[in-house]
Design a protein around this motif. Structure first.
Motif, PDB file in Angstrom:
ATOM      1  N   GLY A  94      47.773  32.048  40.888  1.00 25.15           N
ATOM      2  CA  GLY A  94      48.386  32.023  42.216  1.00 25.15           C
ATOM      3  C   GLY A  94      47.739  32.992  43.196  1.00 25.15           C
ATOM      4  N   CYS A  95      48.217  32.926  44.458  1.00 21.33           N
ATOM      5  CA  CYS A  95      47.610  33.765  45.503  1.00 21.33           C
ATOM      6  C   CYS A  95      48.619  34.011  46.618  1.00 21.33           C
ATOM      7  CB  CYS A  95      46.380  33.053  46.073  1.00 21.33           C
ATOM      8  SG  CYS A  95      45.573  34.011  47.351  1.00 21.33           S
ATOM      9  N   ASP A  96      48.715  35.277  47.039  1.00 21.64           N
ATOM     10  CA  ASP A  96      49.633  35.626  48.132  1.00 21.64           C
ATOM     11  C   ASP A  96      48.959  35.575  49.503  1.00 21.64           C
ATOM     12  OD1 ASP A  96      51.597  36.064  46.286  1.00 21.64           O
ATOM     13  OD2 ASP A  96      51.280  38.219  46.178  1.00 21.64           O
ATOM     14  N   HIS A  97      47.650  35.386  49.517  1.00 22.84           N
ATOM     15  CA  HIS A  97      46.954  35.333  50.797  1.00 22.84           C
ATOM     16  C   HIS A  97      47.042  33.915  51.362  1.00 22.84           C
ATOM     17  CE1 HIS A  97      45.556  39.235  49.781  1.00 22.84           C
ATOM     18  NE2 HIS A  97      44.898  38.811  48.729  1.00 22.84           N
ATOM     19  N   ARG A  98      46.701  33.813  52.605  1.00 19.59           N
ATOM     20  CA  ARG A  98      46.726  32.484  53.225  1.00 19.59           C
ATOM     21  C   ARG A  98      45.485  32.325  54.082  1.00 19.59           C
ATOM     22  NH1 ARG A  98      49.748  32.131  49.678  1.00 19.59           N
ATOM     23  NH2 ARG A  98      51.978  31.673  49.692  1.00 19.59           N
ATOM     24  N   CYS A  99      44.326  32.280  53.451  1.00 20.27           N
ATOM     25  CA  CYS A  99      43.093  32.039  54.206  1.00 20.27           C
ATOM     26  C   CYS A  99      43.258  30.687  54.904  1.00 20.27           C
ATOM     27  CB  CYS A  99      41.885  32.036  53.275  1.00 20.27           C
ATOM     28  SG  CYS A  99      41.713  33.600  52.391  1.00 20.27           S
ATOM     29  N   ILE A 141      43.944  25.526  50.569  1.00 20.88           N
ATOM     30  CA  ILE A 141      45.170  24.840  50.140  1.00 20.88           C
ATOM     31  C   ILE A 141      45.648  25.366  48.773  1.00 20.88           C
ATOM     32  CG2 ILE A 141      43.971  22.917  48.957  1.00 20.88           C
ATOM     33  CD1 ILE A 141      46.904  22.342  51.314  1.00 20.88           C
ATOM     34  N   ILE A 142      44.823  26.201  48.145  1.00 30.41           N
ATOM     35  CA  ILE A 142      45.093  26.590  46.753  1.00 30.41           C
ATOM     36  C   ILE A 142      46.485  27.187  46.522  1.00 30.41           C
ATOM     37  CG2 ILE A 142      44.371  28.155  44.878  1.00 30.41           C
ATOM     38  CD1 ILE A 142      41.511  27.638  45.679  1.00 30.41           C
ATOM     39  N   PRO A 143      46.977  28.107  47.398  1.00 27.77           N
ATOM     40  CA  PRO A 143      48.292  28.678  47.113  1.00 27.77           C
ATOM     41  C   PRO A 143      49.390  27.616  46.972  1.00 27.77           C
ATOM     42  CG  PRO A 143      47.190  29.959  48.798  1.00 27.77           C
ATOM     43  CD  PRO A 143      46.351  28.728  48.561  1.00 27.77           C
ATOM     44  N   PHE A 144      49.213  26.472  47.643  1.00 27.23           N
ATOM     45  CA  PHE A 144      50.238  25.427  47.560  1.00 27.23           C
ATOM     46  C   PHE A 144      50.154  24.649  46.253  1.00 27.23           C
ATOM     47  CE2 PHE A 144      49.094  26.464  51.870  1.00 27.23           C
ATOM     48  CZ  PHE A 144      50.323  26.936  52.333  1.00 27.23           C
ATOM     49  N   GLY A 156      41.030  33.967  37.213  1.00 27.73           N
ATOM     50  CA  GLY A 156      42.275  34.002  37.975  1.00 27.73           C
ATOM     51  C   GLY A 156      42.005  33.331  39.307  1.00 27.73           C
ATOM     52  N   VAL A 157      43.054  32.987  40.025  1.00 25.53           N
ATOM     53  CA  VAL A 157      42.866  32.378  41.345  1.00 25.53           C
ATOM     54  C   VAL A 157      42.432  33.461  42.336  1.00 25.53           C
ATOM     55  CG1 VAL A 157      44.087  31.313  43.262  1.00 25.53           C
ATOM     56  CG2 VAL A 157      44.473  30.505  40.934  1.00 25.53           C
ATOM     57  N   ASP A 158      43.077  34.619  42.239  1.00 20.61           N
ATOM     58  CA  ASP A 158      42.770  35.741  43.138  1.00 20.61           C
ATOM     59  C   ASP A 158      42.849  36.989  42.258  1.00 20.61           C
ATOM     60  OD1 ASP A 158      42.419  37.268  45.463  1.00 20.61           O
ATOM     61  OD2 ASP A 158      44.583  37.464  45.720  1.00 20.61           O
ATOM     62  N   VAL A 159      41.838  37.121  41.386  1.00 20.09           N
ATOM     63  CA  VAL A 159      41.969  38.034  40.251  1.00 20.09           C
ATOM     64  C   VAL A 159      42.111  39.494  40.682  1.00 20.09           C
ATOM     65  CG1 VAL A 159      39.511  38.392  39.713  1.00 20.09           C
ATOM     66  CG2 VAL A 159      41.154  38.211  37.861  1.00 20.09           C
ATOM     67  N   LYS A 215      40.700  34.284  58.315  1.00 19.05           N
ATOM     68  CA  LYS A 215      41.697  35.259  57.857  1.00 19.05           C
ATOM     69  C   LYS A 215      41.305  35.873  56.523  1.00 19.05           C
ATOM     70  CE  LYS A 215      46.395  35.077  59.461  1.00 19.05           C
ATOM     71  NZ  LYS A 215      47.702  34.746  58.950  1.00 19.05           N
ATOM     72  N   ARG A 216      39.989  36.072  56.357  1.00 11.49           N
ATOM     73  CA  ARG A 216      39.545  36.838  55.189  1.00 11.49           C
ATOM     74  C   ARG A 216      39.836  38.302  55.456  1.00 11.49           C
ATOM     75  NH1 ARG A 216      39.084  34.541  50.702  1.00 11.49           N
ATOM     76  NH2 ARG A 216      37.631  36.145  50.029  1.00 11.49           N
ATOM     77  N   ARG A 217      39.791  39.108  54.439  1.00 15.17           N
ATOM     78  CA  ARG A 217      40.127  40.522  54.606  1.00 15.17           C
ATOM     79  C   ARG A 217      38.889  41.413  54.604  1.00 15.17           C
ATOM     80  NH1 ARG A 217      42.701  37.492  51.991  1.00 15.17           N
ATOM     81  NH2 ARG A 217      41.700  37.955  50.017  1.00 15.17           N
ATOM     82  N   HIS A 218      37.712  40.798  54.664  1.00 17.51           N
ATOM     83  CA  HIS A 218      36.491  41.607  54.719  1.00 17.51           C
ATOM     84  C   HIS A 218      35.622  41.166  55.904  1.00 17.51           C
ATOM     85  CE1 HIS A 218      35.117  38.033  52.400  1.00 17.51           C
ATOM     86  NE2 HIS A 218      34.022  38.199  53.104  1.00 17.51           N
TER      87      HIS A 218
HETATM   88  S1  SF4 Z   1      40.562  31.470  49.500  1.00 22.96           S
HETATM   89 FE1  SF4 Z   1      41.248  32.659  47.725  1.00 22.96          FE
HETATM   90  S2  SF4 Z   1      42.285  34.457  48.648  1.00 22.96           S
HETATM   91 FE2  SF4 Z   1      42.161  32.895  50.271  1.00 22.96          FE
HETATM   92  S3  SF4 Z   1      44.120  31.745  50.125  1.00 22.96           S
HETATM   93 FE3  SF4 Z   1      42.585  30.623  48.893  1.00 22.96          FE
HETATM   94  S4  SF4 Z   1      42.891  31.393  46.800  1.00 22.96           S
HETATM   95 FE4  SF4 Z   1      43.865  32.869  48.197  1.00 22.96          FE
END
Ligand code: SF4
Length: 396
Positions: free
Chosen positions: A121-126, A130-133, A165-168, A242-245
């Motif tokens: 899973g992933c708490d981010h929302r790039c 669509i992966i978090p869904f 992991g999805v967002d290890v 909406k990446r964090r880097h």
């Molecule tokens: S790209 Fe990676 S970090 Fe961004 S929402 Fe998708 S799974 Fe999460």
């Protein structure tokens, strides 16, 4: 899934574990399902995975499909039992799922290395993603459980384990004591000293914790290959994603890692043709690849995913342009690999043997082996040449 299905007497069922990352992945899944039905008119066809989780109706409407099982339920034994077989759609709310247990494996057939999912899973929302869904929010596997699994895999003869992991890099905050990813890996390596090689499947460039840096600097069992989730080399595009880097963060991470471990190689995920990307912005991705000496590139032409913010941006790059940019990036990636291979000719390298007379070095370079070795074993070879995307390795 195979284990649950065979326990439920579904040995002849065909299970499709679908991906939702791109439109193309979904198109290929539907095509493969139709082909499987033509070739196996009697088989039960079950569809699961992210695409089925996000849009189960899409598969329920296909006459070829007998059942859809969601990403959480697919890992539960009861979903495969005879009384569950009658419902066509077995999909729950993935956002409500809190546990990660159930999906850890007990080895892989015919493979030289084992993969262990330590986070899901992933708490981010790039904005493109669509992966978090499909996978839900971030959750981690407890360290003790990971160590037990690693020990078991080592006892089965695996010399290399890959943590996935999805967002290890989000590993840990949901566990008691909130361990970081680096702390978890150091602990597991200490608990299982007999594991020769550990890798990470991918990494977010801005979330490398202090213990991870210590691992890179001091732990030879932590493999010197990092696959970075870069996505773009232009700061404006990174912000719109909406990446964090930012691009400088990637440059700093690569430099710091190489200073600590000169044999470090980097892979990267990059998207070509994100909405609003101009040719000049795109060139910043090309420049970043060179500046950081990135090698193994996973390049995707941008693919609109229904319901994501990026898909609603009016200024979409035409599809042929996205594809053309992706192919230029891939060509650059191949040239980068070639350069790395040639720089390694003459070196002694330790190789994990795979099927088909090949193997992988510590920094994940494919090596063609001149002699036959047991699949899964670790051998030392001398790199005598580089051709067709591989090193040639002679036994020493
Ligand atoms: S790209 Fe990676 S970090 Fe961004 S929402 Fe998708 S799974 Fe999460």
């Amino acid at each position: 899934m195979r284990g649950h299905a065979s326990k439920a007497g579904l040995n002849d069922a065909i299970i499709f574990n679908t991906c939702a990352v791109t439109k193309e992945a979904e198109r290929q899944a539907r095509q493969a399902i139709r082909r499987a039905r033509r070739e196996n008119p009697q088989a039960k066809i079950i569809v699961t995975g992210c695409s089925a989780q996000i849009d189960p109706q899409k598969y329920a409407q296909m006459d070829e499909v007998d059942q859809i099982i969601g990403n959480d339920l697919k890992l539960k034994e009861e979903s495969w039992k005879p009384d569950a077989k009658e419902e066509k759609i077995l999909v729950n709310d993935i956002m409500a799922v809190k546990e990660t247990a159930g999906h850890l494996i007990n080895g892989f057939e015919d493979q030289s290395r084992a993969f262990l999912q330590v986070q899901n899973g992933c708490d981010h929302r790039c904005t493109f993603c669509i992966i978090p869904f499909g996978r839900g929010n971030s959750r981690s596997v407890p360290i003790g459980v990971i160590a037990d699994q690693v020990r078991m895999l080592v006892e089965q003869g695996y010399n290399e384990i890959v943590f996935t992991g999805v967002d290890v890099t989000s590993f840990g905050p949901d566990l008691p004591g909130k361990p970081t990813l680096g702390q978890m890996i150091r602990r597991v390596l200490a608990l299982v000293p007999e594991l020769p090689r550990l890798r990470l499947s991918s990494l977010d460039p801005v979330e490398i914790d202090d213990d991870m840096w210590l691992l890179i600097a001091q732990e030879p069992r932590f493999m010197p290959h990092l696959h970075l989730s870069v996505q773009a080399g232009d700061d404006m595009i990174l912000k719109r994603m909406k990446r964090r880097h930012l691009r400088d963060d990637v440059i700093d991470v690569c430099k710091r890692a190489r200073d600590l471990r000169p044999d470090m190689a980097f892979g990267a995920d990059i998207i070509a043709g994100f909405p609003t990307e101009t040719e000049e912005m795109y060139r910043n991705s090309l420049r970043l690849v060179k500046e950081c000496d990135l090698t193994y590139l996973h390049v995707f032409p941008y693919s609109e995913r229904h319901g994501t913010p990026a898909a609603r941006i009016p200024d979409q790059v035409p599809v042929p342009e996205r594809k053309e940019r992706a192919s230029r990036l891939r060509a650059l990636g191949e040239a980068q690999v070639d350069k790395l291979l040639h720089s390694m000719v003459g070196q002694d390298v330790e190789v994990l043997v795979e099927k088909g007379g090949v193997g992988r070095s510590e920094n994940f370079i494919p090596v063609m082996l001149c002699e036959e070795y047991e699949v899964g074993s670790l051998v030392m070879v001398k790199a005598t040449d580089a051709k067709e995307g591989k090193l040639q390795g002679e036994g020493i």
